[in-house]
Design an enzyme around this catalytic site. Sequence first.
Site, short mmCIF file in Angstrom:
data_model
loop_
_atom_site.label_atom_id
_atom_site.label_comp_id
_atom_site.label_asym_id
_atom_site.label_seq_id
_atom_site.Cartn_x
_atom_site.Cartn_y
_atom_site.Cartn_z
N VAL A 132 -50.02 -20.77 -29.12
CA VAL A 132 -49.97 -19.43 -28.55
C VAL A 132 -49.97 -19.61 -26.95
O VAL A 132 -50.79 -20.50 -26.56
CB VAL A 132 -51.39 -18.44 -28.92
CG1 VAL A 132 -51.25 -17.20 -28.28
CG2 VAL A 132 -51.42 -18.39 -30.36
N GLY A 134 -48.27 -21.19 -24.96
CA GLY A 134 -48.00 -22.70 -24.32
C GLY A 134 -49.07 -23.30 -23.41
O GLY A 134 -50.19 -23.88 -24.09
N ILE A 136 -51.34 -21.63 -21.49
CA ILE A 136 -52.42 -20.77 -21.31
C ILE A 136 -53.76 -21.18 -22.36
O ILE A 136 -53.26 -21.05 -23.47
CB ILE A 136 -52.35 -19.26 -21.26
CG1 ILE A 136 -51.02 -18.84 -20.45
CG2 ILE A 136 -53.60 -18.57 -20.83
CD1 ILE A 136 -50.70 -17.27 -20.64
N GLY A 187 -32.02 -23.15 -21.38
CA GLY A 187 -32.76 -23.76 -22.28
C GLY A 187 -33.96 -22.66 -22.88
O GLY A 187 -34.85 -23.31 -23.38
N ASP A 201 -41.34 -14.01 -33.52
CA ASP A 201 -42.31 -15.29 -32.53
C ASP A 201 -43.52 -14.67 -31.94
O ASP A 201 -44.70 -15.11 -32.23
CB ASP A 201 -41.48 -15.94 -31.60
CG ASP A 201 -42.18 -16.87 -30.76
OD1 ASP A 201 -42.21 -18.01 -31.01
OD2 ASP A 201 -42.62 -16.47 -29.59
N LYS A 205 -47.64 -15.01 -32.75
CA LYS A 205 -48.81 -15.50 -31.71
C LYS A 205 -49.97 -14.44 -31.88
O LYS A 205 -51.26 -14.75 -31.74
CB LYS A 205 -48.14 -15.62 -30.54
CG LYS A 205 -47.35 -16.77 -30.52
CD LYS A 205 -46.52 -16.78 -29.15
CE LYS A 205 -45.61 -18.03 -29.15
NZ LYS A 205 -44.43 -17.87 -28.00
N GLY A 302 -42.89 -25.18 -22.44
CA GLY A 302 -42.36 -26.36 -21.19
C GLY A 302 -43.34 -27.68 -21.71
O GLY A 302 -44.26 -27.58 -22.22
N1 NAP Z 1 -40.97 -26.47 -26.60
C1 NAP Z 1 -42.05 -25.65 -26.11
O1 NAP Z 1 -42.50 -25.27 -25.04
C2 NAP Z 1 -42.95 -25.29 -27.34
C3 NAP Z 1 -44.23 -24.52 -26.94
C4 NAP Z 1 -44.99 -24.02 -27.77
C5 NAP Z 1 -44.99 -24.58 -29.34
N2 NAP Z 1 -43.89 -25.47 -29.43
C6 NAP Z 1 -43.90 -25.82 -30.81
O2 NAP Z 1 -43.89 -27.29 -30.75
C7 NAP Z 1 -43.11 -27.83 -31.81
C8 NAP Z 1 -42.23 -28.72 -31.11
O3 NAP Z 1 -41.35 -28.15 -30.34
P1 NAP Z 1 -40.33 -29.03 -29.45
O4 NAP Z 1 -39.88 -27.86 -28.64
O5 NAP Z 1 -41.00 -30.15 -28.82
O6 NAP Z 1 -39.46 -29.45 -30.69
P2 NAP Z 1 -38.20 -30.48 -30.09
O7 NAP Z 1 -37.91 -30.85 -28.73
O8 NAP Z 1 -36.86 -30.05 -30.87
O9 NAP Z 1 -38.58 -31.75 -30.97
C9 NAP Z 1 -38.78 -31.96 -32.24
C10 NAP Z 1 -39.26 -33.62 -32.46
O10 NAP Z 1 -39.55 -33.60 -33.88
C11 NAP Z 1 -38.61 -34.72 -34.53
N3 NAP Z 1 -38.41 -34.21 -35.91
C12 NAP Z 1 -37.40 -32.99 -36.36
N4 NAP Z 1 -37.74 -33.26 -37.63
C13 NAP Z 1 -38.54 -34.24 -38.07
C14 NAP Z 1 -38.77 -34.76 -39.28
N5 NAP Z 1 -38.34 -34.05 -40.42
N6 NAP Z 1 -39.57 -35.96 -39.25
C15 NAP Z 1 -39.80 -36.50 -38.20
N7 NAP Z 1 -39.68 -36.01 -36.90
C16 NAP Z 1 -38.82 -35.00 -36.82
C17 NAP Z 1 -37.68 -34.81 -33.48
O11 NAP Z 1 -37.02 -36.00 -33.78
P3 NAP Z 1 -35.86 -36.82 -32.89
O12 NAP Z 1 -36.25 -36.53 -31.54
O13 NAP Z 1 -35.45 -38.02 -33.19
O14 NAP Z 1 -34.58 -35.63 -33.00
C18 NAP Z 1 -38.03 -34.25 -32.15
O15 NAP Z 1 -38.63 -35.65 -31.56
C19 NAP Z 1 -42.75 -26.54 -32.49
O16 NAP Z 1 -43.41 -26.29 -33.73
C20 NAP Z 1 -42.41 -25.33 -31.56
O17 NAP Z 1 -42.57 -24.10 -32.07
C21 NAP Z 1 -43.19 -25.89 -28.71
#
Ligand code: NAP
Length: 423
Positions: A132, A134, A136, A187, A201, A205, A302
């Site tokens: 929730v 990010g 904060i 992005g 989304d 949250k 982020g």
């Molecule tokens: N991005 C944000 O700022 C943010 C903020 C709050 C919450 N979140 C949450 O955090 C989580 C991750 O987000 P993200 O933005 O970091 O995602 P992301 O950049 O797309 O990274 C996903 C990672 O998971 C790996 N992966 C995907 N499927 C997989 C599997 N089946 N087995 C093993 N590894 C697998 C990918 O591997 P590869 O690198 O090899 O492709 C990649 O390293 C999500 O639940 C998202 O909702 C993200």
Amino acid sequence: MKNVRIGIVGLGTVGSGVVRILKEQQALIAQQTGLSFEIVKAIIANPDRERASYLKDVALGTDITQLLQDESIDIIVEVMGSVAAAKDLIEQALAAHKNVVTANKDLIAQYGQELAELAMANNVALRYEASVAGGIPILQILRTAYKADQVHTIAGILNGTTNFILTQMDEQGLTYDQALKAAKEKGFAESDPTNDVDGFDAAYKLAILTKMAFGLSVPQSAIDITGIRELAIDDVKAARAAGYELKLIGLSDLTDEGLRLAVAPMVVHENQPIAQIRNEHNAVLVKSQNIGTALYVGPGAGQLPTGNSVVADLIHVGQTITSNGDVYPFALKVATTQPKPVSGNRSYWVLVATDDPDSLVDNIKLSVAGAVVSNQLTIRGFDPHQAWTSLEVTAPTLVAQPHFTTTMQRLADVKAIYPVLEA
Ligand SMILES: NC(=O)c1ccc[n+]([C@@H]2O[C@H](COP(=O)([O-])OP(=O)(O)OC[C@H]3O[C@@H](n4cnc5c(N)ncnc54)[C@H](OP(=O)(O)O)[C@@H]3O)[C@@H](O)[C@H]2O)c1
């Protein structure tokens, strides 16, 4: 120094942020906690993917069972996303008596209760601060600072993508489609933006915040959800001209009448601090009996902000392991009764075409019992042949939006109607 061994699933935006912080801030963490975190292995999907240089010495694998079967691993960090696969992984990890930290809001909003019970049954921790808002630390704040305080309202800008789009429409005069394109280019929006722009989304949250703040479990079906797809640039401009900002607000409001849960575009007076939250930033407004009104603001996503929330959870779990402390996954508040769901709003902002604003006000008072009309002004520029009147209508009780809209349409030519967030 106590060594805590972790396995990470996912090395994308969040996972790589976690590794970076654990490496760069190793001394700071050790100095304050006496803990040293050792990354045993990271599981990824594409072994051939080029990784940042600070990830080079992390052992990689593609088989999650390698982490689950390694008895030396204390904590599994799930930052790969998805619901079904992540649920399966976390269930296996908890059943194997491993603590879990995740950033997965979709999963926690839908299955948080079930996973929390599994964690408690296995006497391990389940933490999800990053799920929730990010960066904060709002869940930790609700768990700690509000222990002796009764929260009655949570209102938040909980989705950075939609706030970016609305800010661009407001500041740059972009249409919804142009602003969405800009969000994708930066992005901030995925190729399929449904979850963000249709409000799902933010609803995930909001459900997690409602659990933390009130001790109430609410399914997504209990939340009235309206996204921003249908918003017209004219509405944003008109709201601005009338002294309001249009924001996508997640609202959880525990009133004497019942619990009001909504995600919807609402207007906020420009002099309210939450109206100033721009672009991809998030904000959570908490109203409570002792503290009163407090606003928590920061980045909603982020690499480093979200990574920091995951690391804060890791430290908490690390300290729990070393002190054999309690591992309760939610706030300890548990509501004893489920309040009745209620919907509607007390205040609406309306923009109407009328040549006779005085009789309009009289007619509104006749049509909406006990209504108070305020902030009345004339807005020019939409149609040179027509006079537009902006006003705020406040009723003594909640009025359903369709009913209010029909009432207003009977009285005048309506250009825009939005609920007003009473911030
Ligand atoms: N991005 C944000 O700022 C943010 C903020 C709050 C919450 N979140 C949450 O955090 C989580 C991750 O987000 P993200 O933005 O970091 O995602 P992301 O950049 O797309 O990274 C996903 C990672 O998971 C790996 N992966 C995907 N499927 C997989 C599997 N089946 N087995 C093993 N590894 C697998 C990918 O591997 P590869 O690198 O090899 O492709 C990649 O390293 C999500 O639940 C998202 O909702 C993200």
